[in-house]
Scaffold this motif. Sequence first.
Motif, PDB file in Angstrom:
ATOM      1  N   LEU A   1     -69.522  13.776 134.259  1.00  0.00           N
ATOM      2  CA  LEU A   1     -70.979  13.594 134.331  1.00  0.00           C
ATOM      3  C   LEU A   1     -71.497  12.832 133.113  1.00  0.00           C
ATOM      4  O   LEU A   1     -72.337  11.935 133.244  1.00  0.00           O
ATOM      5  N   ASP A   2     -71.002  13.178 131.928  1.00  0.00           N
ATOM      6  CA  ASP A   2     -71.428  12.470 130.723  1.00  0.00           C
ATOM      7  C   ASP A   2     -71.015  11.000 130.764  1.00  0.00           C
ATOM      8  O   ASP A   2     -71.769  10.125 130.342  1.00  0.00           O
ATOM      9  N   ALA A   3     -69.823  10.720 131.280  1.00  0.00           N
ATOM     10  CA  ALA A   3     -69.376   9.329 131.392  1.00  0.00           C
ATOM     11  C   ALA A   3     -70.292   8.547 132.340  1.00  0.00           C
ATOM     12  O   ALA A   3     -70.651   7.400 132.055  1.00  0.00           O
TER      13      ALA A   3
ATOM     14  N   ILE B   1     -76.175   5.989 123.746  1.00  0.00           N
ATOM     15  CA  ILE B   1     -74.808   5.690 124.183  1.00  0.00           C
ATOM     16  C   ILE B   1     -73.812   6.129 123.111  1.00  0.00           C
ATOM     17  O   ILE B   1     -72.783   6.737 123.413  1.00  0.00           O
ATOM     18  N   GLY B   2     -74.126   5.860 121.850  1.00  0.00           N
ATOM     19  CA  GLY B   2     -73.238   6.268 120.756  1.00  0.00           C
ATOM     20  C   GLY B   2     -73.102   7.775 120.644  1.00  0.00           C
ATOM     21  O   GLY B   2     -71.988   8.302 120.518  1.00  0.00           O
ATOM     22  N   ALA B   3     -74.228   8.485 120.685  1.00  0.00           N
ATOM     23  CA  ALA B   3     -74.187   9.948 120.560  1.00  0.00           C
ATOM     24  C   ALA B   3     -73.469  10.575 121.747  1.00  0.00           C
ATOM     25  O   ALA B   3     -72.611  11.447 121.575  1.00  0.00           O
ATOM     26  N   LEU B   4     -73.809  10.126 122.954  1.00  0.00           N
ATOM     27  CA  LEU B   4     -73.135  10.670 124.131  1.00  0.00           C
ATOM     28  C   LEU B   4     -71.656  10.295 124.129  1.00  0.00           C
ATOM     29  O   LEU B   4     -70.811  11.090 124.560  1.00  0.00           O
ATOM     30  N   GLY B   5     -71.330   9.099 123.624  1.00  0.00           N
ATOM     31  CA  GLY B   5     -69.932   8.700 123.504  1.00  0.00           C
ATOM     32  C   GLY B   5     -69.166   9.595 122.541  1.00  0.00           C
ATOM     33  O   GLY B   5     -68.017   9.979 122.802  1.00  0.00           O
TER      34      GLY B   5
ATOM     35  N   LYS C   1     -80.074  16.313 130.805  1.00  0.00           N
ATOM     36  CA  LYS C   1     -79.704  16.322 129.375  1.00  0.00           C
ATOM     37  C   LYS C   1     -80.793  16.988 128.535  1.00  0.00           C
ATOM     38  O   LYS C   1     -80.496  17.694 127.571  1.00  0.00           O
ATOM     39  N   GLY C   2     -82.055  16.756 128.896  1.00  0.00           N
ATOM     40  CA  GLY C   2     -83.153  17.395 128.169  1.00  0.00           C
ATOM     41  C   GLY C   2     -83.118  18.908 128.321  1.00  0.00           C
ATOM     42  O   GLY C   2     -83.250  19.653 127.341  1.00  0.00           O
ATOM     43  N   ILE C   3     -82.926  19.372 129.546  1.00  0.00           N
ATOM     44  CA  ILE C   3     -82.851  20.819 129.802  1.00  0.00           C
ATOM     45  C   ILE C   3     -81.632  21.408 129.103  1.00  0.00           C
ATOM     46  O   ILE C   3     -81.720  22.467 128.470  1.00  0.00           O
ATOM     47  N   ASP C   4     -80.508  20.711 129.196  1.00  0.00           N
ATOM     48  CA  ASP C   4     -79.284  21.158 128.530  1.00  0.00           C
ATOM     49  C   ASP C   4     -79.498  21.254 127.019  1.00  0.00           C
ATOM     50  O   ASP C   4     -79.082  22.223 126.381  1.00  0.00           O
ATOM     51  N   GLY C   5     -80.170  20.253 126.446  1.00  0.00           N
ATOM     52  CA  GLY C   5     -80.447  20.273 125.016  1.00  0.00           C
ATOM     53  C   GLY C   5     -81.322  21.447 124.616  1.00  0.00           C
ATOM     54  O   GLY C   5     -81.077  22.112 123.604  1.00  0.00           O
ATOM     55  N   LEU C   6     -82.352  21.729 125.428  1.00  0.00           N
ATOM     56  CA  LEU C   6     -83.220  22.884 125.145  1.00  0.00           C
ATOM     57  C   LEU C   6     -82.441  24.191 125.231  1.00  0.00           C
ATOM     58  O   LEU C   6     -82.607  25.077 124.383  1.00  0.00           O
ATOM     59  N   LEU C   7     -81.590  24.321 126.239  1.00  0.00           N
ATOM     60  CA  LEU C   7     -80.771  25.529 126.369  1.00  0.00           C
ATOM     61  C   LEU C   7     -79.807  25.680 125.192  1.00  0.00           C
ATOM     62  O   LEU C   7     -79.572  26.797 124.709  1.00  0.00           O
ATOM     63  N   GLU C   8     -79.271  24.557 124.718  1.00  0.00           N
ATOM     64  CA  GLU C   8     -78.385  24.608 123.559  1.00  0.00           C
ATOM     65  C   GLU C   8     -79.150  25.023 122.306  1.00  0.00           C
ATOM     66  O   GLU C   8     -78.617  25.773 121.477  1.00  0.00           O
TER      67      GLU C   8
ATOM     68  N   LEU D   1     -74.760   4.659 133.136  1.00  0.00           N
ATOM     69  CA  LEU D   1     -76.106   4.388 133.636  1.00  0.00           C
ATOM     70  C   LEU D   1     -77.077   4.064 132.499  1.00  0.00           C
ATOM     71  O   LEU D   1     -77.980   3.239 132.672  1.00  0.00           O
ATOM     72  N   THR D   2     -76.886   4.681 131.345  1.00  0.00           N
ATOM     73  CA  THR D   2     -77.720   4.369 130.185  1.00  0.00           C
ATOM     74  C   THR D   2     -77.448   2.932 129.727  1.00  0.00           C
ATOM     75  O   THR D   2     -78.376   2.184 129.425  1.00  0.00           O
TER      76      THR D   2
END
Length: 187
Positions: free
Chosen positions: A143-145, A115-119, A24-31, A150-151
């Motif tokens: 994957l996000d679910a 959890i809220g943001a990912l939801g 998620k961190g890498i994905d966020g940086l790429l975004e 897990l969070t």
Amino acid sequence: MARRRRTRPSPVLDLIFLIGIVGKGIDGLLELVGGILLLAVAPGQLARLVQVLTAEERAEDPHDLLANLLLHGVTHLGTGTTAMLAAYVLLHGVVKVAIVIALLRGSRRVYPWAIGALGLFLVLQLYSLVVSPSVGVVVLTVLDAVIILLTWREWHENRTVHDTWRSTLSALRGRSRPAPAQPSQDA
């Protein structure tokens, strides 16, 4: 307040959680990088850039799914669409990076926010699936679910990412060591 009873840690789930956080961190940086590029580059320039970057792949396989999706997507971008897409991608990236940084710093308070943001992102992905279904969005949604579950598990266990990291390393080290020799009963 009663303390929550901890269950036995699962090294496999812990490892998946840790990999998911890093992902998620890498994905966020790429975004973030992608959003900045969308703001800095005109739609026509972006289309030419994608044509150049995908030319070799399309020459090898004219039906390459990813190359054709990218090319199709950028050729239909207008200035207004690009600005909206950039704003969405930047917001998505900022939220993910902020959540990952807070988790890595050891904050337990960020779990409900994560959890809220990912939801919310999951709901947007589900909407996207209804409007225009795709295998890629299905995979990302699943994957996000899993990361959300897990969070929630980590939050429920009242553990920080550091706690999870330590227990995972400990479990992995314990598995890689040979079992101690048992004393012989023949003597």
